[in-house]
Write an enzyme that holds these catalytic residues in place. Structure first.
Site, PDB file in Angstrom:
ATOM      1  N   GLU A   1       0.833  -1.215   0.000  1.00  0.00           N
ATOM      2  CA  GLU A   1       0.000   0.000   0.000  1.00  0.00           C
ATOM      3  C   GLU A   1       0.862   1.257   0.000  1.00  0.00           C
ATOM      4  OE1 GLU A   1      -1.248   2.091   3.149  1.00  0.00           O
ATOM      5  OE2 GLU A   1      -1.049   0.525   4.678  1.00  0.00           O
TER       6      GLU A   1
ATOM      7  N   LYS B   1      -4.044  -1.234  14.273  1.00  0.00           N
ATOM      8  CA  LYS B   1      -3.292  -0.190  14.952  1.00  0.00           C
ATOM      9  C   LYS B   1      -3.780  -0.057  16.399  1.00  0.00           C
ATOM     10  CE  LYS B   1      -3.635   2.464  11.208  1.00  0.00           C
ATOM     11  NZ  LYS B   1      -3.361   1.744   9.975  1.00  0.00           N
TER      12      LYS B   1
HETATM   13  N1  PSU Z   1      -0.312   0.846   8.569  1.00  0.00           N
HETATM   14  C1  PSU Z   1       0.733   1.656   8.924  1.00  0.00           C
HETATM   15  N2  PSU Z   1       0.620   2.989   8.632  1.00  0.00           N
HETATM   16  C2  PSU Z   1      -0.471   3.513   7.979  1.00  0.00           C
HETATM   17  C3  PSU Z   1      -1.550   2.667   7.611  1.00  0.00           C
HETATM   18  C4  PSU Z   1      -1.416   1.333   7.924  1.00  0.00           C
HETATM   19  O1  PSU Z   1       1.719   1.188   9.519  1.00  0.00           O
HETATM   20  O2  PSU Z   1      -0.493   4.721   7.708  1.00  0.00           O
HETATM   21  C5  PSU Z   1      -2.750   3.245   6.877  1.00  0.00           C
HETATM   22  C6  PSU Z   1      -3.378   2.190   5.962  1.00  0.00           C
HETATM   23  O3  PSU Z   1      -3.405   2.727   4.659  1.00  0.00           O
HETATM   24  C7  PSU Z   1      -4.777   1.983   6.504  1.00  0.00           C
HETATM   25  C8  PSU Z   1      -5.092   3.358   6.992  1.00  0.00           C
HETATM   26  O4  PSU Z   1      -5.651   1.522   5.526  1.00  0.00           O
HETATM   27  O5  PSU Z   1      -3.879   3.688   7.692  1.00  0.00           O
HETATM   28  C9  PSU Z   1      -6.348   3.382   7.854  1.00  0.00           C
HETATM   29  O6  PSU Z   1      -6.931   4.637   7.763  1.00  0.00           O
HETATM   30  P1  PSU Z   1      -8.447   4.888   8.291  1.00  0.00           P
HETATM   31  O7  PSU Z   1      -8.351   4.573   9.769  1.00  0.00           O
HETATM   32  O8  PSU Z   1      -8.755   6.320   8.003  1.00  0.00           O
HETATM   33  O9  PSU Z   1      -9.304   3.922   7.556  1.00  0.00           O
END
Ligand code: PSU
Ligand code: MN
Length: 301
Positions: A22, A154
């Site tokens: 990604e 996370k």
């Molecule tokens: N994992 C990481 N850093 C990130 C992300 C994932 O170590 O920045 C990103 C991914 O792209 C994931 C996004 O899909 O954070 C989630 O964002 P949201 O909570 O707005 O869906």
């Protein structure tokens, strides 16, 4: 509508194993200039494990599967690059903008491109204190047949809430070498998972059996715990103040996750950044080994 990099096009023509990566991590997850450095290192790790990296992003409205070095540089350094989830894809294409893709958007495009292994850092999920704020990553996992290697969700999120949603969506979660669900910056989140695997061959077998059973219409989550976790007390303290800071600054929508990640990186003086980079590298390596194993079993059939 999809442009393949020369390397990915050649790999597809030759039937080689490919790993999707990604790009939101690069544009919105890691600070400059470390972000580009890590993106290049991660691609090198995938290659050295015998697979071909396909970093996914949209550039000037064109979906790219595999980025040339100038394109990777743009995703890492151009301020106009936005964060795109699944719902944004057609809009970005229509408006010819450039965007980095989240787990949700990357999984969707990878599947379109015929790639079935994907590595990221940590999944999005249910947010703490705002259970109506659920990452579109969860919906994408429920709809996309792909194996996603991550370090859990996370730790800024509601981990048990996210695990329950994954259960509702019938998304299998496999602990790699563990029954403890990893906590992104932390090796263990404090929550158990039922299924443990100890080799990529076991994951490949589960993937293949799902085809036979026709339960292969959604993702498999492989949760790979970080080896050297962040200091627990420091983690908990920054998490508490970070959530307060996000509320005080009225951070909402897709800005929440990048805000909290950056808050961690600055407040921990680089300790969370070190862990985040370790995670991405380890997950990409494992994903590459898995892609190689899946490729070998597919050839035997
Ligand atoms: N994992 C990481 N850093 C990130 C992300 C994932 O170590 O920045 C990103 C991914 O792209 C994931 C996004 O899909 O954070 C989630 O964002 P949201 O909570 O707005 O869906
Ligand atoms: Mn959200």
């Amino acid at each position: 509508m999809i442009k393949f990099s020369a390397e990915v096009a050649a790999a597809q023509a030759a039937g080689q194993p490919i790993v999707a990566l990604e790009s939101t991590i690069i544009s919105h997850g890691l600070p400059r200039p470390k972000n580009l450095e890590v993106a290049l290192e991660v691609e090198a790790i995938v290659r050295s494990a015998g697979a071909v990296p396909a970093t996914i992003a949209l550039i000037d409205g064109i979906v790219h599967v595999g980025l040339e070095s100038n394109e990777l540089d743009r995703i890492a350094n151009d301020d106009s690059v936005v964060k795109a989830s699944s719902r944004d894809l057609a809009i970005i294409v229509s408006t010819k903008k450039s965007a980095a893709t989240t787990v949700a958007a990357t999984a969707h495009i990878a599947h379109l491109a015929g790639i079935n292994v994907f590595a990221t850092g940590g999944l999005g999920g249910v947010h703490r204190g705002h259970s109506y704020d659920e990452s579109a990553d969860l919906i994408a996992l429920a709809e996309t047949p792909i194996v996603i290697v991550c370090a859990g969700v996370k730790s800024i999120l509601d981990v048990p809430g996210t695990l329950e949603r994954l259960e509702t969506f019938a998304v299998p979660v496999l602990g790699f070498g563990t029954n403890k669900f990893p906590g992104f910056y932390l090796t263990e989140s404090g929550y158990e998972i039922e299924h443990r695997v100890d080799s990529v061959e076991e994951i490949a077998a589960i993937w293949n059996n799902r085809f036979e059973l026709q339960t292969n219409d959604r993702a498999i989550v492989v949760a790979n715990p970080v080896v050297n976790q962040m200091d627990l007390a420091l983690h908990n303290q920054i998490l508490e103040s970070g959530l307060k800071a996000a509320a005080a600054n009225h951070i909402t929508g897709k800005a929440v996750t990048p805000f909290l990640l950056e808050y961690f990186h600055t407040q921990s003086k680089g300790e969370s950044l070190r862990v985040n980079i370790d995670i991405i590298k380890a997950n990409s390596h494992l994903a590459a080994l898995l892609a190689v194993s899946l490729h070998a079993t597919a050839q035997k059939k």
